[in-house]
Motif scaffolding. Structure first.
Motif, short mmCIF file in Angstrom:
data_model
loop_
_atom_site.label_atom_id
_atom_site.label_comp_id
_atom_site.label_asym_id
_atom_site.label_seq_id
_atom_site.Cartn_x
_atom_site.Cartn_y
_atom_site.Cartn_z
N ASN A 188 7.70 2.05 22.56
CA ASN A 188 8.04 3.19 23.42
C ASN A 188 8.99 2.83 24.55
O ASN A 188 9.32 3.70 25.37
N GLY A 189 9.43 1.56 24.63
CA GLY A 189 10.35 1.17 25.68
C GLY A 189 9.73 1.33 27.05
O GLY A 189 8.50 1.25 27.22
N PHE A 190 10.57 1.55 28.08
CA PHE A 190 10.06 1.73 29.44
C PHE A 190 9.63 3.18 29.66
O PHE A 190 10.39 4.12 29.39
N THR A 191 8.42 3.36 30.14
CA THR A 191 7.93 4.69 30.46
C THR A 191 6.69 4.58 31.33
O THR A 191 5.91 3.63 31.21
N TYR A 192 6.51 5.54 32.22
CA TYR A 192 5.27 5.65 32.97
C TYR A 192 4.19 6.36 32.15
O TYR A 192 3.01 6.29 32.47
N TYR A 196 0.43 5.97 22.83
CA TYR A 196 0.00 4.96 21.88
C TYR A 196 1.20 4.10 21.48
O TYR A 196 2.31 4.60 21.29
N GLY A 197 0.93 2.80 21.35
CA GLY A 197 1.99 1.87 20.99
C GLY A 197 2.22 0.86 22.09
O GLY A 197 1.36 0.62 22.95
N THR A 198 3.39 0.24 22.06
CA THR A 198 3.75 -0.80 23.02
C THR A 198 4.80 -0.26 23.98
O THR A 198 5.75 0.41 23.56
N LYS A 199 4.62 -0.54 25.27
CA LYS A 199 5.58 -0.03 26.24
C LYS A 199 5.72 -1.00 27.40
O LYS A 199 4.90 -1.90 27.61
N VAL A 200 6.78 -0.81 28.18
CA VAL A 200 6.95 -1.44 29.47
C VAL A 200 6.58 -0.40 30.52
O VAL A 200 7.10 0.72 30.49
N GLY A 201 5.67 -0.74 31.42
CA GLY A 201 5.26 0.20 32.45
C GLY A 201 5.97 -0.07 33.76
O GLY A 201 6.83 -0.96 33.86
N GLY A 202 5.62 0.70 34.79
CA GLY A 202 6.22 0.52 36.10
C GLY A 202 5.47 -0.52 36.92
O GLY A 202 4.47 -1.10 36.48
N THR A 203 5.96 -0.75 38.12
CA THR A 203 5.34 -1.70 39.03
C THR A 203 5.56 -1.23 40.46
O THR A 203 6.52 -0.52 40.75
N ILE A 204 4.66 -1.63 41.36
CA ILE A 204 4.85 -1.31 42.77
C ILE A 204 5.56 -2.46 43.50
O ILE A 204 5.65 -2.43 44.73
N PHE A 205 6.07 -3.44 42.76
CA PHE A 205 6.89 -4.50 43.33
C PHE A 205 8.36 -4.17 43.07
O PHE A 205 8.75 -3.92 41.94
#
Length: 573
Positions: A188-192, A196-205
């Motif tokens: 799913n790439g980058f997403t907030y 279902y699946g694999t993703k890159v999430g956000g960060t507070i840094f």
């Protein structure tokens, strides 16, 4: 012995809980003129809203309410700004090991024998955590009965200040590719979003490695209408029995400053004024009980006058169990926080971190066992030595100040279904209550852990991840590392034939996502109003029946904004 466990645990968490960036937080933190020490507070004050707890939910809630009403925030901890143990990520472990009365992290051990921490700082857990920022699922939002449009607007309001897209480098990319190879699909790439699946999430840094906490959301506040007192520990909520009302009404609080001075804060006399508890999953049910709302027999046993006999206060306490594997790497790895997550369809979330430097507090003698495991580059199969099965915390150490090349892959259970309860140990609000989470009481949770650990093993054995693992170290050796570490106070089964089910039970840890105690439909209604009394709400993670998304902080911040907007709308409609 207890001190040794805490010393080990703090250091171990540095490896597990993913705060390994050595960048310093810029001292450009906002200077809020309305944030003051409670020692400067008048003896008596009055406000439209009194928010108890300036944490992950309390800060966005108070900032929102201040747009059209006067607000008092009472936070028992101090400021996150200017504290290098919070703002400098490299000092993360110091916050966890600090057991002083003013430490931003208050340790506790559940009755299950699992070490844990409770935030005691403006910004709450967002000032201490691993920073992963990800939304709740669409199903969670629907089941909660929240308005989808307002939820989206509230997430966006939070996101503008505290959320960022991380830079994903080689090791995290290998974990992502390994998850996809292991069948955690789609990519799913980058997403907030929770998909279902694999993703890159956000960060507070942010890109410079600076932590942004819920306290930063106070920049939205109207400084003319809000006051935040630090070091303000609420002793109890006050109730009156007014003529014409069939039930008690909250009208004020008593709180103590850091010098022991006592203060009172009252609500402005208005039908719309309220006290709002945002003290967290431990603090909110604890303070309700201390104020006389809870199981009558339990309150009476502590000499507390019963305002409302409410047996569900403190019930439904749950903590998402976490289990992990260490994976030593033959190649250097980047220092990374949680960036990638695998959201499986069977109810387990897979996350990872790398570039561990968790040795400093473990001890001063090198351990031949661990040195051999991590530094051995021969082609000979590695097996755990027999003497390793009886190691204590003094023996568990590496060369001090050595950085291990490798990382951690962990799995967390969705939900969970298993739950326990919270009780008072005494009537001191500064003390932790007694809490039991009943990890893996429900067989379905245990099945999810087994499936999650097997998925981690598949990732480790994947072709995509192959360059970051030693082929001569079998998977069983990686499992044995955790089995032989005193990661908690639970009994150990160290035989070579240990099952994955037993591994999950023996080595369970917290990922700090505990919740419950004031659940919707049991203690509060769907507007978060406490059942049986007037002018009192609870708005924080204690109201949840399950942890939202892979990591709850984004949703807890969202809830503060969401309910602040709802309350103001009702006030002026």
């Amino acid at each position: 012995m207890a001190k040794g466990f805490w010393t080990f645990f703090g250091a171990f968490l540095v490896g597990i809980l993913l705060i390994f960036n050595v960048s310093c937080y810029s001292e450009r933190a906002p200077y809020y003129t309305f944030v003051k020490e409670a020692t400067s507070a008048p003896a008596v004050t009055s406000y439209d809203y009194i928010v108890i707890g300036g944490g992950t939910a309390g800060c966005p809630l108070a900032a929102t309410l201040s747009q059209n009403a006067t607000v008092l925030v009472l936070e028992r901890g101090g400021s996150p700004y200017g504290n290098p143990n919070i703002t400098n990520i490299g000092n993360f472990v110091t916050s966890l090991l600090d057991t002083s009365p003013t430490s931003p992290s208050q340790p506790f051990t559940s009755k299950d024998g699992v070490f844990n921490h409770r935030a005691r700082v403006l910004g709450g857990g967002s000032a201490l955590n691993a920073g992963f920022f990800s939304f709740a699922s669409a199903d969670y939002v629907k089941e909660a009965g929240w308005n989808r449009r307002l939820v989206d607007e509230s997430y966006e309001w939070v996101e503008k200040v505290v959320a960022f897209e991380p830079t994903v480098r080689e090791w995290q990319s290998a974990v992502s590719d390994g998850l996809i190879e292991a069948g955690v699909l789609p990519d799913n790439g980058f997403t907030y979003e929770h998909l279902y699946g694999t993703k890159v999430g956000g960060t507070i840094f942010d890109k410079e490695g600076h932590r942004h906490t819920a306290a930063d959301l106070l920049e939205y506040a109207d400084p003319r209408r809000i006051v935040v007192y630090l070091g303000a520990t609420v002793q109890k909520i006050l109730f009156s029995y007014n003529p014409g009302r069939s039930r008690p009404e909250a009208y004020g609080v008593i709180y103590k400053d850091s010098n022991g001075g006592m203060h009172k804060a009252y609500l402005v006399k208005s039908s719309k004024s309220e006290i709002i508890l945002s003290a967290g999953a431990l603090g909110s049910p604890q303070l309700l009980m201390l104020s006389g709302i809870g199981p009558a027999h339990h309150l009476q046993a502590h000499g507390i006058e019963v305002v409302v006999d409410q047996p569900m206060v403190g019930q439904g306490m749950a903590d998402n169990p976490m289990n992990v594997l260490f994976i030593p790497s033959p190649l250097p790895v980047e220092v990374s926080l949680v960036q990638v997550v695998g959201i499986t369809r069977f109810g387990s979330y897979i996350e990872a971190t790398s570039g561990l430097s968790f040795l400093h507090s473990w001890g001063h003698k090198p351990s031949e066992y661990y040195s051999e495991l991590f530094l051995n580059q021969s082609d000979q199969p590695f097996t755990v030595p027999r003497e390793a099965t009886s190691m204590d915390s003094e023996a568990i150490n590496f060369v001090t100040n050595t950085t291990i090349r490798g990382g951690v892959i962990l799995e967390k259970i969705d939900g969970p279904l298993s739950s326990g309860h919270l009780e008072l140990k005494n009537t001191d609000p500064d003390d932790n209550p007694s809490v039991t989470f009943n990890y893996f009481k429900e067989p379905e949770d245990l099945n999810k852990c087994v499936d999650g650990m097997n998925t981690i093993i598949n990732v480790v054995n994947s072709e995509a991840f192959s360059k970051f693992r030693y082929r001569h170290i079998p998977t069983q050796a990686l499992i044995d590392i955790i089995v032989n570490f005193p990661v908690n106070l639970r009994p150990r089964h160290v035989s070579a034939a240990i099952s994955m089910e037993q591994f999950c039970v023996d080595t369970v840890m917290t990922i700090w996502h505990y919740h419950g105690g004031c659940q919707v439909g049991r203690v509060v209604d769907h507007e978060y109003k406490v059942l049986g009394v007037d002018a009192l709400r609870v708005i924080d993670g204690s109201t949840f029946r399950g942890s939202p998304g892979t990591n709850p902080q984004a949703t807890v911040m969202m809830l503060g904004r969401y309910m602040g907007s709802r309350i103001l709308h009702d006030r002026f409609s």
